[in-house]
Design a protein around this motif. Sequence first.
Motif, PDB file in Angstrom:
ATOM      1  N   UNK A 120       0.801  -1.224   0.000  1.00  0.00           N
ATOM      2  CA  UNK A 120       0.000   0.000   0.000  1.00  0.00           C
ATOM      3  C   UNK A 120       0.836   1.277   0.000  1.00  0.00           C
ATOM      4  N   UNK A 121       2.150   1.168  -0.194  1.00  0.00           N
ATOM      5  CA  UNK A 121       3.012   2.348  -0.120  1.00  0.00           C
ATOM      6  C   UNK A 121       4.260   2.167  -0.978  1.00  0.00           C
ATOM      7  N   UNK A 122       4.582   3.197  -1.743  1.00  0.00           N
ATOM      8  CA  UNK A 122       5.817   3.222  -2.512  1.00  0.00           C
ATOM      9  C   UNK A 122       6.465   4.590  -2.320  1.00  0.00           C
ATOM     10  N   UNK A 123       7.728   4.602  -1.899  1.00  0.00           N
ATOM     11  CA  UNK A 123       8.471   5.856  -1.763  1.00  0.00           C
ATOM     12  C   UNK A 123       9.761   5.736  -2.567  1.00  0.00           C
ATOM     13  N   UNK A 124       9.855   6.556  -3.601  1.00  0.00           N
ATOM     14  CA  UNK A 124      11.045   6.577  -4.446  1.00  0.00           C
ATOM     15  C   UNK A 124      11.857   7.833  -4.168  1.00  0.00           C
ATOM     16  N   UNK A 125      13.128   7.782  -4.501  1.00  0.00           N
ATOM     17  CA  UNK A 125      14.010   8.940  -4.378  1.00  0.00           C
ATOM     18  C   UNK A 125      14.714   9.172  -5.693  1.00  0.00           C
ATOM     19  N   UNK A 126      14.800  10.441  -6.090  1.00  0.00           N
ATOM     20  CA  UNK A 126      15.614  10.809  -7.238  1.00  0.00           C
ATOM     21  C   UNK A 126      16.965  11.297  -6.722  1.00  0.00           C
ATOM     22  N   UNK A 127      18.020  10.711  -7.268  1.00  0.00           N
ATOM     23  CA  UNK A 127      19.367  11.074  -6.840  1.00  0.00           C
ATOM     24  C   UNK A 127      19.978  12.088  -7.817  1.00  0.00           C
ATOM     25  N   UNK A 128      20.641  13.087  -7.278  1.00  0.00           N
ATOM     26  CA  UNK A 128      21.445  13.990  -8.084  1.00  0.00           C
ATOM     27  C   UNK A 128      22.901  13.817  -7.664  1.00  0.00           C
ATOM     28  N   UNK A 150      -2.456   4.281  -2.657  1.00  0.00           N
ATOM     29  CA  UNK A 150      -3.699   4.089  -3.383  1.00  0.00           C
ATOM     30  C   UNK A 150      -3.500   4.467  -4.849  1.00  0.00           C
ATOM     31  N   UNK A 151      -4.412   5.250  -5.389  1.00  0.00           N
ATOM     32  CA  UNK A 151      -4.297   5.705  -6.775  1.00  0.00           C
ATOM     33  C   UNK A 151      -3.671   7.088  -6.868  1.00  0.00           C
ATOM     34  N   UNK A 152      -3.071   7.562  -5.777  1.00  0.00           N
ATOM     35  CA  UNK A 152      -2.550   8.926  -5.717  1.00  0.00           C
ATOM     36  C   UNK A 152      -1.023   8.967  -5.775  1.00  0.00           C
ATOM     37  N   UNK A 153      -0.527  10.123  -6.202  1.00  0.00           N
ATOM     38  CA  UNK A 153       0.908  10.367  -6.266  1.00  0.00           C
ATOM     39  C   UNK A 153       1.208  11.737  -5.664  1.00  0.00           C
ATOM     40  N   UNK A 172       9.441  22.310  -3.797  1.00  0.00           N
ATOM     41  CA  UNK A 172       8.405  22.264  -4.827  1.00  0.00           C
ATOM     42  C   UNK A 172       7.559  21.020  -4.595  1.00  0.00           C
ATOM     43  N   UNK A 173       6.225  21.161  -4.698  1.00  0.00           N
ATOM     44  CA  UNK A 173       5.300  20.074  -4.390  1.00  0.00           C
ATOM     45  C   UNK A 173       4.366  19.805  -5.574  1.00  0.00           C
ATOM     46  N   UNK A 174       3.931  18.552  -5.698  1.00  0.00           N
ATOM     47  CA  UNK A 174       2.859  18.234  -6.643  1.00  0.00           C
ATOM     48  C   UNK A 174       2.014  17.102  -6.076  1.00  0.00           C
ATOM     49  N   UNK A 175       0.730  17.092  -6.456  1.00  0.00           N
ATOM     50  CA  UNK A 175      -0.193  16.031  -6.060  1.00  0.00           C
ATOM     51  C   UNK A 175      -0.963  15.594  -7.298  1.00  0.00           C
ATOM     52  N   UNK A 176      -0.842  14.321  -7.618  1.00  0.00           N
ATOM     53  CA  UNK A 176      -1.483  13.761  -8.808  1.00  0.00           C
ATOM     54  C   UNK A 176      -1.130  14.564 -10.067  1.00  0.00           C
ATOM     55  N   UNK A 177       0.117  14.991 -10.152  1.00  0.00           N
ATOM     56  CA  UNK A 177       0.593  15.698 -11.329  1.00  0.00           C
ATOM     57  C   UNK A 177       0.328  17.183 -11.336  1.00  0.00           C
ATOM     58  N   UNK A 178      -0.410  17.691 -10.359  1.00  0.00           N
ATOM     59  CA  UNK A 178      -0.719  19.117 -10.299  1.00  0.00           C
ATOM     60  C   UNK A 178       0.165  19.798  -9.254  1.00  0.00           C
ATOM     61  N   UNK A 179       0.763  20.910  -9.639  1.00  0.00           N
ATOM     62  CA  UNK A 179       1.649  21.614  -8.715  1.00  0.00           C
ATOM     63  C   UNK A 179       0.858  22.194  -7.545  1.00  0.00           C
ATOM     64  N   UNK A 309      -4.486  -2.058  -3.501  1.00  0.00           N
ATOM     65  CA  UNK A 309      -4.375  -2.372  -2.085  1.00  0.00           C
ATOM     66  C   UNK A 309      -4.681  -1.141  -1.241  1.00  0.00           C
ATOM     67  N   UNK A 310      -4.111  -0.005  -1.636  1.00  0.00           N
ATOM     68  CA  UNK A 310      -4.347   1.224  -0.890  1.00  0.00           C
ATOM     69  C   UNK A 310      -5.794   1.653  -0.955  1.00  0.00           C
ATOM     70  N   UNK A 311      -6.437   1.485  -2.115  1.00  0.00           N
ATOM     71  CA  UNK A 311      -7.831   1.883  -2.256  1.00  0.00           C
ATOM     72  C   UNK A 311      -8.741   1.038  -1.392  1.00  0.00           C
ATOM     73  N   UNK A 312      -8.463  -0.267  -1.311  1.00  0.00           N
ATOM     74  CA  UNK A 312      -9.282  -1.144  -0.480  1.00  0.00           C
ATOM     75  C   UNK A 312      -9.129  -0.792   0.990  1.00  0.00           C
ATOM     76  N   UNK A 313      -7.905  -0.444   1.418  1.00  0.00           N
ATOM     77  CA  UNK A 313      -7.706  -0.066   2.812  1.00  0.00           C
ATOM     78  C   UNK A 313      -8.462   1.208   3.129  1.00  0.00           C
ATOM     79  N   UNK A 314      -8.513   2.139   2.168  1.00  0.00           N
ATOM     80  CA  UNK A 314      -9.225   3.385   2.385  1.00  0.00           C
ATOM     81  C   UNK A 314     -10.705   3.115   2.645  1.00  0.00           C
ATOM     82  N   UNK A 315     -11.319   2.185   1.904  1.00  0.00           N
ATOM     83  CA  UNK A 315     -12.729   1.886   2.067  1.00  0.00           C
ATOM     84  C   UNK A 315     -13.013   1.335   3.451  1.00  0.00           C
TER      85      UNK A 315
END
Length: 340
Positions: A120-128, A150-153, A172-179, A309-315
């Motif tokens: 139910x969780x994925x955390x990625x990191x971008x390396x510079x 869930x279905x969110x990013x 800088x922040x974004x949610x579901x592709x929107x800044x 999995x995340x969506x089912x837990x939310x319900x």
Amino acid sequence: MGISIRNSLVYVLLLFAFCEMQIIAGKDTLTCPFRRSPCFGKKVQCPSQCPLQSPSDPKAKVCNLDCDSPTCETKCKTRKPNCNGRGSACLDPRFVGADGIVFYFHGRRNENFALVSDANLQINARFIGLRPATRTRDYTWIQALGILYGSHQFTIEATPSPTWDDEIDHLKFSHNGNELVIPDSFLSTWQCPENKLRIERTSSKNSVSITLQEVADISINVVPVTKEDSRIHNYQIPDDDCFAHLEVQFKFHGLSNKVEGVLGKTYQPDFQNPAKLGVAMPVVGGEDRYRTTSLVSADCGVCLFDAREGSEKKMNSESEYGVLDCTGAANSGNGIVCRR
């Protein structure tokens, strides 16, 4: 004379009781709102050293109740990441696993790696990073995080800058592709409509806390690579890039026994850390296992994330909560404030 002494004693006792009530009135009382917590339903008062969960002083420690702890005690904690604490990732990346053992994972510059991957969780990191001519590997830092639930990013990144200025916000922040725009003021907050995700600035600029309800609490701070750091470690940082990057500390709740990722695997019950003890910089590999094609992908070789999995837990989440006379903007693995 006897009456006078008794009256004085009564006055002293009343004064003591009044003072005690004033002290208690100045403290928050926290509770854990979900039934799986061993602290469910218990109302625990904050200590005198940190009486409030959200003090108005940015430098003050906050009161915290760990809902996963069997002792159910409130403790003081700092708002910013503790880079020596469990679940942290700082510097060029220096991790502290769930077992308290320090290890380094360098990855590769301009690539993405899964720090945590569970159903139910994925955390990625971008390396510079950069690679001076005399080096055989990249110097790297965590520039951004991508969080899938869930279905969110959700993404948070340190914005590039040639020089560092504390008076400029580098987040800088974004949610579901929107800044997202979160005002540059202490304790300004953004919360998604479902109340699952909450972002709060823990200083007016460059520091935030992220609460993912019942899943994770994340403290984040943005810092540069200083000229002194570059001199000590021979990074050879150029004059046109201060390599602004993230210092991060995670607190997870309810990870599965099969959780994966550079940091996530250290939370497996039978995990044996491959880092060599006694070595100045114990480095672990696994780039090919944890590499993802983007900051918001869950396609690494060992990734477990499933949006369904995340969506089912939310319900089913509402059934986890009992009826409590408490309020909170968002509930996580930390306690919320009870109001009379």
